[in-house]
Design a protein around this motif. Sequence first.
Motif, short mmCIF file in Angstrom:
data_model
loop_
_atom_site.label_atom_id
_atom_site.label_comp_id
_atom_site.label_asym_id
_atom_site.label_seq_id
_atom_site.Cartn_x
_atom_site.Cartn_y
_atom_site.Cartn_z
N PHE A 26 0.82 -1.22 0.00
CA PHE A 26 0.00 0.00 0.00
C PHE A 26 0.85 1.27 0.00
CE2 PHE A 26 -2.45 -3.43 1.77
CZ PHE A 26 -3.67 -3.31 1.12
N LYS A 29 -0.30 3.60 -2.69
CA LYS A 29 -1.75 3.67 -2.86
C LYS A 29 -2.39 4.77 -2.00
CE LYS A 29 -2.32 -1.20 -4.11
NZ LYS A 29 -2.71 -0.92 -5.50
N ASP A 32 -6.09 9.34 -3.67
CA ASP A 32 -7.20 8.79 -4.46
C ASP A 32 -7.02 7.32 -4.81
OD1 ASP A 32 -8.38 11.28 -4.39
OD2 ASP A 32 -7.61 11.89 -6.36
N ASN A 33 -5.81 6.80 -4.68
CA ASN A 33 -5.56 5.39 -5.01
C ASN A 33 -5.78 4.45 -3.83
OD1 ASN A 33 -4.74 5.90 -7.72
ND2 ASN A 33 -2.75 6.58 -6.97
N TRP A 34 -6.20 5.02 -2.70
CA TRP A 34 -6.34 4.19 -1.51
C TRP A 34 -7.48 3.17 -1.67
CZ3 TRP A 34 -3.52 2.70 2.24
CH2 TRP A 34 -4.09 2.06 3.34
N ASP A 35 -7.22 1.94 -1.21
CA ASP A 35 -8.21 0.86 -1.27
C ASP A 35 -8.45 0.34 0.15
OD1 ASP A 35 -9.66 -1.51 -1.61
OD2 ASP A 35 -8.67 -1.98 -3.50
N GLU A 36 -9.49 0.85 0.78
CA GLU A 36 -9.78 0.53 2.18
C GLU A 36 -10.04 -0.97 2.38
OE1 GLU A 36 -10.42 1.98 6.24
OE2 GLU A 36 -9.50 2.81 4.43
N GLU A 37 -10.84 -1.54 1.49
CA GLU A 37 -11.20 -2.95 1.63
C GLU A 37 -9.97 -3.84 1.51
OE1 GLU A 37 -14.12 -6.32 -0.45
OE2 GLU A 37 -14.29 -4.19 -0.99
N ALA A 38 -9.13 -3.57 0.54
CA ALA A 38 -7.93 -4.38 0.34
C ALA A 38 -6.98 -4.26 1.53
CB ALA A 38 -7.21 -3.94 -0.94
N TYR A 39 -6.94 -3.08 2.13
CA TYR A 39 -6.06 -2.89 3.29
C TYR A 39 -6.48 -3.79 4.44
CZ TYR A 39 -4.04 -0.96 7.50
OH TYR A 39 -3.38 -0.84 8.71
N ARG A 74 -2.95 2.47 8.87
CA ARG A 74 -3.83 2.86 7.77
C ARG A 74 -3.76 4.36 7.50
NH1 ARG A 74 -9.42 3.26 8.18
NH2 ARG A 74 -8.95 4.46 10.06
N LYS A 78 -2.45 5.97 4.09
CA LYS A 78 -3.46 6.69 3.31
C LYS A 78 -3.03 8.13 3.06
CE LYS A 78 -8.47 7.44 3.19
NZ LYS A 78 -9.75 7.22 3.92
#
Length: 231
Positions: A26, A29, A32-39, A74, A78
């Motif tokens: 991450f 990421k 705007d590229n952040w992926d909460e679910e994947a984290y 996180r 982020k």
Amino acid sequence: MPAEEEVQDKGSQLWEACLTTVFIPFKEKYDDNWDEEAYWEAVETFKAESKKAGYEDPFEVIAKYGISSFEVIRDKLKAGPKPCFRKGWKSPYTGEKVDILGLVESLYHVSGPKFDGKERIVIVDFWATWCDSCLEIAPELSDIFEKYAGRIAVIGLNNDDMFDGQKEHSVEKTRNFLKTKNEGIRYSSYIDTEDHLARDFDNVVRYAGRARICIEDPLDEVLKELYPIEE
């Protein structure tokens, strides 16, 4: 392996697992590229690895690295790195004029030759005694300083006191530290003043950023411009 060493080894392995599972995937990421679910899926994977290693609570180990929760991790990821460490970053100082000689005359000289303003190209290196990457690049800057003597000046500005909040500057401490590095740091070295003039940028800044990654191209360009004919 003694029990204590085995615990330390398992702890190191757990931290490595945290880096490879939660941090590194991450690292790029943010925003705007952040992926909460994947984290959070990665967090669950790491928790499972932690249990296999015998740690119900992985923070028994990773708390010593200054991290108190997965939410903290996180938030840091982020938010992303500071602007100067992002791809495509350009310093706001680029194109501005800097009175290097005036700046240096107000600083504490600790080792190497004093800067007298004769060189047409000046590399200013901001460093700290605890900064491993700073110390790694120092021998290369020393080589540049000696290879282009009379053309390029290299000035090291120690900023230890800017970061540790001390009001008094440890001149002797820095001078003694540099004595242990005299083979690797052979250029002009100064300590920033209490006014932290290093932050207040008649020479035009052509590049500002990380030396190891990006200095070669702009330096080569300026050398060709100012010294078009090899002596």
